[in-house]
Design an enzyme around this catalytic site. Structure first.
Site, PDB file in Angstrom:
ATOM      1  N   ARG A 147      69.694  28.402  -6.867  1.00 47.17           N
ATOM      2  CA  ARG A 147      70.436  28.418  -5.361  1.00 47.17           C
ATOM      3  C   ARG A 147      71.601  27.975  -5.926  1.00 47.17           C
ATOM      4  O   ARG A 147      71.764  27.052  -6.789  1.00 47.17           O
ATOM      5  CB  ARG A 147      69.984  27.332  -4.405  1.00 47.17           C
ATOM      6  CG  ARG A 147      70.609  27.297  -3.265  1.00 47.17           C
ATOM      7  CD  ARG A 147      70.397  26.244  -2.222  1.00 47.17           C
ATOM      8  NE  ARG A 147      71.371  25.205  -2.371  1.00 47.17           N
ATOM      9  CZ  ARG A 147      71.478  24.160  -1.644  1.00 47.17           C
ATOM     10  NH1 ARG A 147      70.930  24.333  -0.376  1.00 47.17           N
ATOM     11  NH2 ARG A 147      72.334  23.225  -1.595  1.00 47.17           N
ATOM     12  N   HIS A 212      74.289  27.161   5.165  1.00 50.56           N
ATOM     13  CA  HIS A 212      74.035  25.845   6.135  1.00 50.56           C
ATOM     14  C   HIS A 212      74.828  26.198   7.313  1.00 50.56           C
ATOM     15  O   HIS A 212      75.538  25.224   8.011  1.00 50.56           O
ATOM     16  CB  HIS A 212      74.761  24.779   5.353  1.00 50.56           C
ATOM     17  CG  HIS A 212      74.048  23.367   5.473  1.00 50.56           C
ATOM     18  ND1 HIS A 212      74.139  22.635   6.616  1.00 50.56           N
ATOM     19  CD2 HIS A 212      72.806  23.022   5.052  1.00 50.56           C
ATOM     20  CE1 HIS A 212      73.499  21.753   6.743  1.00 50.56           C
ATOM     21  NE2 HIS A 212      72.466  21.875   5.809  1.00 50.56           N
ATOM     22  N   GLU A 236      70.538  31.771   3.192  1.00 46.59           N
ATOM     23  CA  GLU A 236      69.811  30.849   3.832  1.00 46.59           C
ATOM     24  C   GLU A 236      70.696  30.331   5.056  1.00 46.59           C
ATOM     25  O   GLU A 236      71.697  30.029   4.866  1.00 46.59           O
ATOM     26  CB  GLU A 236      69.230  29.623   3.024  1.00 46.59           C
ATOM     27  CG  GLU A 236      68.801  28.350   3.777  1.00 46.59           C
ATOM     28  CD  GLU A 236      68.544  27.370   3.155  1.00 46.59           C
ATOM     29  OE1 GLU A 236      68.476  27.502   1.854  1.00 46.59           O
ATOM     30  OE2 GLU A 236      68.279  26.096   3.407  1.00 46.59           O
ATOM     31  N   GLU A 262      64.912  25.294   8.387  1.00 44.91           N
ATOM     32  CA  GLU A 262      64.917  24.276   7.809  1.00 44.91           C
ATOM     33  C   GLU A 262      64.945  23.082   8.751  1.00 44.91           C
ATOM     34  O   GLU A 262      64.382  21.821   8.855  1.00 44.91           O
ATOM     35  CB  GLU A 262      65.318  23.530   6.479  1.00 44.91           C
ATOM     36  CG  GLU A 262      67.031  23.271   6.702  1.00 44.91           C
ATOM     37  CD  GLU A 262      67.867  23.172   5.597  1.00 44.91           C
ATOM     38  OE1 GLU A 262      67.428  23.817   4.493  1.00 44.91           O
ATOM     39  OE2 GLU A 262      68.799  22.579   5.635  1.00 44.91           O
ATOM     40  N   ARG A 283      61.484  28.571   6.553  1.00 43.63           N
ATOM     41  CA  ARG A 283      62.126  27.481   5.620  1.00 43.63           C
ATOM     42  C   ARG A 283      61.236  25.945   6.131  1.00 43.63           C
ATOM     43  O   ARG A 283      61.167  25.209   5.483  1.00 43.63           O
ATOM     44  CB  ARG A 283      63.500  27.330   5.833  1.00 43.63           C
ATOM     45  CG  ARG A 283      64.244  28.381   5.266  1.00 43.63           C
ATOM     46  CD  ARG A 283      64.260  27.792   3.823  1.00 43.63           C
ATOM     47  NE  ARG A 283      65.374  26.685   3.510  1.00 43.63           N
ATOM     48  CZ  ARG A 283      65.095  26.119   2.591  1.00 43.63           C
ATOM     49  NH1 ARG A 283      64.266  25.947   1.737  1.00 43.63           N
ATOM     50  NH2 ARG A 283      65.872  24.830   2.338  1.00 43.63           N
ATOM     51  N   TRP A 402      79.538  25.629  16.076  1.00 38.50           N
ATOM     52  CA  TRP A 402      78.360  26.367  16.022  1.00 38.50           C
ATOM     53  C   TRP A 402      77.238  25.959  15.144  1.00 38.50           C
ATOM     54  O   TRP A 402      77.240  25.075  14.345  1.00 38.50           O
ATOM     55  CB  TRP A 402      78.719  27.877  15.763  1.00 38.50           C
ATOM     56  CG  TRP A 402      79.475  28.117  14.686  1.00 38.50           C
ATOM     57  CD1 TRP A 402      79.214  28.237  13.522  1.00 38.50           C
ATOM     58  CD2 TRP A 402      80.969  28.170  14.705  1.00 38.50           C
ATOM     59  NE1 TRP A 402      80.191  28.202  12.548  1.00 38.50           N
ATOM     60  CE2 TRP A 402      81.485  28.369  13.234  1.00 38.50           C
ATOM     61  CE3 TRP A 402      81.836  28.145  15.574  1.00 38.50           C
ATOM     62  CZ2 TRP A 402      82.740  28.307  12.992  1.00 38.50           C
ATOM     63  CZ3 TRP A 402      83.232  28.495  15.353  1.00 38.50           C
ATOM     64  CH2 TRP A 402      83.675  28.415  14.166  1.00 38.50           C
TER      65      TRP A 402
HETATM   66  O1  KDG Z   1      68.704  16.709   5.167  1.00 33.16           O
HETATM   67  C1  KDG Z   1      69.492  17.849   5.223  1.00 33.16           C
HETATM   68  C2  KDG Z   1      69.434  18.273   3.745  1.00 33.16           C
HETATM   69  O2  KDG Z   1      67.914  18.374   3.418  1.00 33.16           O
HETATM   70  C3  KDG Z   1      69.613  19.604   3.683  1.00 33.16           C
HETATM   71  O3  KDG Z   1      71.122  19.562   4.070  1.00 33.16           O
HETATM   72  C4  KDG Z   1      69.493  20.402   2.273  1.00 33.16           C
HETATM   73  O4  KDG Z   1      70.071  22.500   3.107  1.00 33.16           O
HETATM   74  C5  KDG Z   1      69.589  21.879   2.647  1.00 33.16           C
HETATM   75  C6  KDG Z   1      68.555  22.736   1.573  1.00 33.16           C
HETATM   76  O5  KDG Z   1      68.266  23.701   1.977  1.00 33.16           O
HETATM   77  O6  KDG Z   1      67.955  22.043   0.651  1.00 33.16           O
HETATM   78 MG    MG Z   2      69.264  24.545   3.501  1.00 31.93          MG
END
Ligand code: KDG
Ligand code: MG
Length: 402
Positions: A147, A212, A236, A262, A283, A402
């Site tokens: 990544r 993110h 992602e 995630e 995720r 957002w």
């Molecule tokens: O707690 C949040 C983190 O784990 C996150 O910001 C890390 O985006 C992240 C990732 O894909 O590992």
């Molecule tokens: Mg992430």
């Protein structure tokens, strides 16, 4: 086999972890990861005040029933705090079952589908050149999937990039610090970054990137389209997951594979995305998505739509949560990849683990249960330290919304 007790262990060997330990009348205990980055004590209170009293006396063997008791029984279903607590309960019960039956958890999930699990590393840089150096180090360390995040020229901050000399850690001590964010500059820079990475490292290394959630749907669609020549393994969290229609827009414009979730915590966060095939990777990890019991259902639904897993595995997933993910990774058919962000060495003084990294993959040994233990005496040496994830403001000071 009655549950006779349970306790929550909070420790901070370099970062905070919340561990649930469930004890049974047989003397066998199980561990679950209840860490919710930046909101740790909310889960502790929820477990201690509401869950543990209701766990005592239940039969630890009945994992499915206990899962539904806590999912349906709270009335206020879902939500990250609630589901992190339920995840920890569920994972601890699988750990107990494995130990009692003297077999690794993956054997209880159908056995091994593979000998090892492909993992991806994090490469970051405060300049494009230093990001290239970081990719080179990851390649040297044997990673085949990386990544890549880099600071955007002219921007003071970039998510996922460490500013100081130390290793990158998403949460910083104290209250949330405010970062600045410049979407147009980011969108201009990212294709340049990946053009260089591909040029330097060739076509075979798998490349990933984490947005993110910092784009609107049309910005994310443009980014996904412009990154197509560099054949990413995935892009992602291109948009905030709660606006699921946004994923339709991205799909309409691009073939770059998408990973999301995630921050999700139930199968209901995924149903539209899976059934409409709007994403390519799930995720949500066992530590936040209702434990192993629930994740197996999510993975099964994903597999119907030819969608794979790529569980969250940042440092805020404790060694217990990491092991739970790895057991699922080894067992299910539609495993894709596993995030690997190694913990600081100090973490190894508190947690003893039965997994290891070798040449770009993770391996599990044959220890029964999850194969992870916690040294409570050591854990006590590292008390909880408040820490928070950042918030971002756009250039004009508007809170990124957002
Ligand atoms: O707690 C949040 C983190 O784990 C996150 O910001 C890390 O985006 C992240 C990732 O894909 O590992
Ligand atoms: Mg992430």
């Amino acid at each position: 086999m009655r549950i006779t007790g349970a306790k929550v262990i909070v420790c901070c060997p370099s970062r905070n972890f919340v561990t649930l330990k469930i004890e049974t009348e047989s003397g066998v205990y199980g561990l679950g990861d209840a860490t919710l980055n930046g909101r740790e004590l909310a889960v502790v209170a929820f477990l201690e005040e509401h869950c543990i009293p209701a766990l005592i006396g239940r039969d630890a063997r009945n994992i499915e029933d206990i899962w539904h008791y806590f999912y349906r029984g709270v009335y206020w279903r879902r939500g990250p705090v609630n589901m992190a607590a339920l995840s920890a309960i569920d994972v601890a019960l699988w750990d107990i079952k494995g130990k009692v039956l003297n077999t690794p958890v993956y054997n209880l999930l159908g056995g091994r589908s593979r000998e090892r699990a492909l993992v991806y590393a994090h490469a970051t840089g405060d300049t494009l050149e230093s990001a290239l150096g970081s990719v080179a180090r990851a390649v040297e360390n044997g990673y085949r999937a990386i990544r890549v995040q880099a600071a955007v020229p002219g921007s003071a901050d970039a998510y996922g990039v460490e500013k100081g000399k130390g290793p990158y850690e998403p949460a910083k001590r104290g209250l949330a610090h405010e970062e600045s964010w410049d979407t147009p500059a980011y969108l201009r820079f990212l294709p340049q970054l990946f053009a260089r990475v591909r040029k330097e490292f060739g076509p075979s290394v798998h490349l990933l990137h984490d947005v993110h959630h910092r784009c609107t749907p049309i910005e994310a669609a443009r980014l996904a389209k412009e990154l197509e020549p560099y054949h990413l393994w995935w892009l992602e969290d291109p948009v905030a997951g709660e606006l699921q229609e946004g994923l339709r827009l991205i799909r309409r414009h691009s073939t770059t594979p998408i990973a999301i979730g995630e921050v999700f915590n139930t199968i209901y966060d995924y149903t539209t995305l899976l059934t409409e095939q709007l994403i390519d990777f799930v995720r949500m990890p066992p530590a936040h998505g209702g434990g192993i019991t629930h994740l197996l259902k999510v993975a099964a639904l994903a597999s119907v739509y030819h969608i794979k897993t790529g569980f969250h595995g940042a440092t805020d997933i404790s060694p217990v949560g990491a092991a739970a993910a790895l057991h699922v990774d080894h067992a299910i058919n539609n495993f894709g990849i596993q995030e690997h962000m190694p913990h600081q060495p100090l973490v190894g003084t508190v947690f003893d683990v039965g997994y290891r990294f070798d040449s770009g993959d993770m391996y599990l040994d044959e220890r029964p249960g999850l194969g992870v233990d916690i040294d409570e005496v050591e854990a006590e040496k590292y008390p909880y330290q408040p820490a928070s994830l950042p918030v971002a403001r756009l250039r004009d000071g508007t809170l990124w919304h957002w």
